[in-house]
Design a protein around this motif. Sequence first.
Motif, PDB file in Angstrom:
ATOM      1  N   ALA A   1      68.011  51.958  21.519  1.00 11.92           N
ATOM      2  CA  ALA A   1      69.181  52.719  21.969  1.00 11.92           C
ATOM      3  C   ALA A   1      70.269  52.768  20.905  1.00 11.92           C
ATOM      4  CB  ALA A   1      69.733  52.110  23.257  1.00 11.92           C
ATOM      5  N   ASP A   2      70.490  51.666  20.190  1.00 10.54           N
ATOM      6  CA  ASP A   2      71.514  51.656  19.143  1.00 10.54           C
ATOM      7  C   ASP A   2      71.051  52.352  17.871  1.00 10.54           C
ATOM      8  OD1 ASP A   2      73.669  50.428  20.427  1.00 10.54           O
ATOM      9  OD2 ASP A   2      72.878  48.414  20.074  1.00 10.54           O
ATOM     10  N   ARG A   3      69.740  52.417  17.673  1.00 10.03           N
ATOM     11  CA  ARG A   3      69.225  53.051  16.462  1.00 10.03           C
ATOM     12  C   ARG A   3      68.949  54.541  16.651  1.00 10.03           C
ATOM     13  NH1 ARG A   3      68.240  55.459  12.767  1.00 10.03           N
ATOM     14  NH2 ARG A   3      66.843  55.089  10.995  1.00 10.03           N
ATOM     15  N   PHE A   4      68.337  54.920  17.778  1.00 14.91           N
ATOM     16  CA  PHE A   4      67.867  56.294  17.958  1.00 14.91           C
ATOM     17  C   PHE A   4      68.526  57.040  19.120  1.00 14.91           C
ATOM     18  CE2 PHE A   4      64.197  54.103  15.975  1.00 14.91           C
ATOM     19  CZ  PHE A   4      64.158  54.826  14.794  1.00 14.91           C
TER      20      PHE A   4
ATOM     21  N   ARG B   1      70.554  56.824  23.303  1.00 15.83           N
ATOM     22  CA  ARG B   1      70.385  56.225  24.633  1.00 15.83           C
ATOM     23  C   ARG B   1      69.306  56.928  25.461  1.00 15.83           C
ATOM     24  NH1 ARG B   1      73.585  52.670  22.061  1.00 15.83           N
ATOM     25  NH2 ARG B   1      75.818  52.991  22.337  1.00 15.83           N
ATOM     26  N   ARG B   2      69.103  58.235  25.257  1.00 18.45           N
ATOM     27  CA  ARG B   2      68.209  58.999  26.130  1.00 18.45           C
ATOM     28  C   ARG B   2      66.740  58.584  25.983  1.00 18.45           C
ATOM     29  NH1 ARG B   2      67.383  63.727  24.778  1.00 18.45           N
ATOM     30  NH2 ARG B   2      66.942  64.745  26.765  1.00 18.45           N
ATOM     31  N   LEU B   3      66.260  58.462  24.760  1.00 18.69           N
ATOM     32  CA  LEU B   3      64.843  58.179  24.530  1.00 18.69           C
ATOM     33  C   LEU B   3      64.377  56.891  25.199  1.00 18.69           C
ATOM     34  CD1 LEU B   3      62.127  58.767  23.166  1.00 18.69           C
ATOM     35  CD2 LEU B   3      63.002  57.596  21.116  1.00 18.69           C
ATOM     36  N   PRO B   4      65.030  55.754  24.964  1.00 23.30           N
ATOM     37  CA  PRO B   4      64.555  54.520  25.622  1.00 23.30           C
ATOM     38  C   PRO B   4      64.665  54.575  27.136  1.00 23.30           C
ATOM     39  CG  PRO B   4      66.643  54.130  24.501  1.00 23.30           C
ATOM     40  CD  PRO B   4      66.169  55.479  24.059  1.00 23.30           C
ATOM     41  N   MET B   5      65.640  55.328  27.660  1.00 22.54           N
ATOM     42  CA  MET B   5      65.752  55.427  29.105  1.00 22.54           C
ATOM     43  C   MET B   5      64.567  56.181  29.702  1.00 22.54           C
ATOM     44  SD  MET B   5      68.959  56.720  31.428  1.00 22.54           S
ATOM     45  CE  MET B   5      69.897  55.262  31.007  1.00 22.54           C
ATOM     46  N   MET B   6      64.153  57.277  29.058  1.00 20.84           N
ATOM     47  CA  MET B   6      62.995  58.027  29.547  1.00 20.84           C
ATOM     48  C   MET B   6      61.718  57.204  29.475  1.00 20.84           C
ATOM     49  SD  MET B   6      63.539  61.956  28.200  1.00 20.84           S
ATOM     50  CE  MET B   6      63.970  61.522  26.507  1.00 20.84           C
ATOM     51  N   VAL B   7      61.503  56.517  28.349  1.00 19.13           N
ATOM     52  CA  VAL B   7      60.308  55.688  28.192  1.00 19.13           C
ATOM     53  C   VAL B   7      60.292  54.568  29.225  1.00 19.13           C
ATOM     54  CG1 VAL B   7      59.114  54.092  26.652  1.00 19.13           C
ATOM     55  CG2 VAL B   7      60.054  56.229  25.743  1.00 19.13           C
ATOM     56  N   ASN B   8      61.438  53.967  29.441  1.00 18.76           N
ATOM     57  CA  ASN B   8      61.553  52.872  30.391  1.00 18.76           C
ATOM     58  C   ASN B   8      61.170  53.319  31.795  1.00 18.76           C
ATOM     59  OD1 ASN B   8      63.296  51.221  32.449  1.00 18.76           O
ATOM     60  ND2 ASN B   8      63.177  49.937  30.621  1.00 18.76           N
TER      61      ASN B   8
ATOM     62  N   ARG C   1      72.689  64.509  28.242  1.00 17.60           N
ATOM     63  CA  ARG C   1      72.953  64.691  26.820  1.00 17.60           C
ATOM     64  C   ARG C   1      73.265  63.342  26.172  1.00 17.60           C
ATOM     65  NH1 ARG C   1      76.868  70.092  26.544  1.00 17.60           N
ATOM     66  NH2 ARG C   1      75.354  71.558  27.489  1.00 17.60           N
ATOM     67  N   GLU C   2      73.027  63.298  24.885  1.00 14.28           N
ATOM     68  CA  GLU C   2      73.249  62.057  24.155  1.00 14.28           C
ATOM     69  C   GLU C   2      74.740  61.706  24.098  1.00 14.28           C
ATOM     70  OE1 GLU C   2      72.532  58.930  23.308  1.00 14.28           O
ATOM     71  OE2 GLU C   2      70.640  59.855  22.708  1.00 14.28           O
ATOM     72  N   SER C   3      75.033  60.404  24.023  1.00 12.68           N
ATOM     73  CA  SER C   3      76.406  59.917  23.955  1.00 12.68           C
ATOM     74  C   SER C   3      77.050  60.287  22.615  1.00 12.68           C
ATOM     75  CB  SER C   3      76.414  58.393  24.126  1.00 12.68           C
ATOM     76  OG  SER C   3      77.635  57.841  23.718  1.00 12.68           O
TER      77      SER C   3
ATOM     78  N   HIS D   1      76.412  55.159  15.402  1.00 20.86           N
ATOM     79  CA  HIS D   1      75.091  54.565  15.530  1.00 20.86           C
ATOM     80  C   HIS D   1      74.655  53.869  14.248  1.00 20.86           C
ATOM     81  CE1 HIS D   1      74.079  58.480  13.683  1.00 20.86           C
ATOM     82  NE2 HIS D   1      73.032  57.857  13.178  1.00 20.86           N
ATOM     83  N   GLN D   2      73.711  52.967  14.417  1.00 22.37           N
ATOM     84  CA  GLN D   2      73.173  52.214  13.294  1.00 22.37           C
ATOM     85  C   GLN D   2      72.195  53.086  12.495  1.00 22.37           C
ATOM     86  OE1 GLN D   2      74.035  49.279  12.262  1.00 22.37           O
ATOM     87  NE2 GLN D   2      75.328  48.622  13.963  1.00 22.37           N
ATOM     88  N   SER D   3      72.238  52.974  11.178  1.00 23.02           N
ATOM     89  CA  SER D   3      71.354  53.766  10.321  1.00 23.02           C
ATOM     90  C   SER D   3      70.023  53.070  10.048  1.00 23.02           C
ATOM     91  CB  SER D   3      72.041  54.059   8.988  1.00 23.02           C
ATOM     92  OG  SER D   3      72.396  52.846   8.336  1.00 23.02           O
ATOM     93  N   SER D   4      69.913  51.779  10.411  1.00 25.48           N
ATOM     94  CA  SER D   4      68.672  51.038  10.208  1.00 25.48           C
ATOM     95  C   SER D   4      68.660  49.831  11.137  1.00 25.48           C
ATOM     96  CB  SER D   4      68.549  50.565   8.757  1.00 25.48           C
ATOM     97  OG  SER D   4      69.526  49.572   8.475  1.00 25.48           O
TER      98      SER D   4
END
Length: 391
Positions: A61-64, A66-73, A178-180, A187-190
């Motif tokens: 969530a911090d790298r890519f 909030r939406r993606l990990p929520m959908m996968v979860n 939508r994304e935050s 957001h973190q770059s790495s």
Amino acid sequence: MGAFVAGLSGWTLDAFDFFLVVLSLTAIGREFGQDVKHMTLALTATLALRPVGAFFFGGIADRFGRRLPMMVNLCLFAVVELATGFAHGFVQFLVVRAVFGVVMGGQWGVGVSLAMEKVPARYRGVLSGLLQQGYAIGFLLAAGAYFWIEPKYGWRALFYLGSVPALAAAGFVAWKVRESEVWRQNHQSSFAGLGRALAGHWKLFLYFTVFMMAMHMSSHGTQDLYPTFLEKDWGIAGRQKAALTAVSMLGAILGGLSIGWISDRIGRRWAMIGALLGAIAVIPLWAFAHTLPLLVLGAVLMQFCVQGAWGVVPAHVAELSPDSVRGTLPGLGNQVGVLLSSVVVYLEAALARGRSYAVAMSMTAGVVFCLAVVMTFVGRERRATQFGRLE
């Protein structure tokens, strides 16, 4: 508003599943030939594996985003629901519940960060109260499902049912959320940068861990074995047990909204402390009522206070967290706190051997409420802070 609905839905589903196990504990134990004390290991396994999910999903969530990990979860949630229903032995059931702990652990931190970053700061407390009461709403839904479905179709059907809304919620996130913008700007770059940022806030992480441990002990210590208390001490089982539990959750929802609203006006810490002191005062009525109406009143008042204090937590920890690690830090501290608190239900069940559940639960509640008051008091507060400016 879509982000808030998504966070509320995810937490509601997690609670729905968790409390299906709580309500069905004795029935599942009979089928697998296990007593209540050993069946609580399933609850402990779920609680203990939640830090893994918080670290994994929070880091994504911090790298890519909030939406993606929520959908996968949410998709993984549906899979675990079906696997629980198909479990054919106690060991297999324990393994599936441990996997659910990873899924459940990943939901709270991501959902809280996304929702709290998008709602107006002046309404953050009351909306935090509503968001956290997804836990109580999930309990209500679980009690309703148990009331209507379990007597006719058995406990397995309850978990088959839970997979459908999870897939629907995942579709809602993909379509409507939508994304935050706070994440986009900070957001973190790495992952290496994320690790350094987390290490730089280790003191805050330690505080979150102990604070959340105390809060989880307060919640799980008053909820998880309450249906068993009704069955063992009062002889209330089946549909009556589910109905009384559901009534207590109405108190939780009202408490979350009320104390959350109060926290927007007097501050997060004082609102939580007041609610926890109220919970201490309610212990005698909650555990030692002599009539059914007083038992119901005690259950409602206890959950009003406990979940009222909990309702402030999402806003409070989100406000204390730096923007760049808000997906990971609150969730990880929360779930490590769960890990440390996970023995409370087992100890409570062990205390009940040779004495009533009322005595065991009241002893536990008094200690953990006092610990929660102390940890809330010694912490800091940043009520209604503007996200995007805190590092």
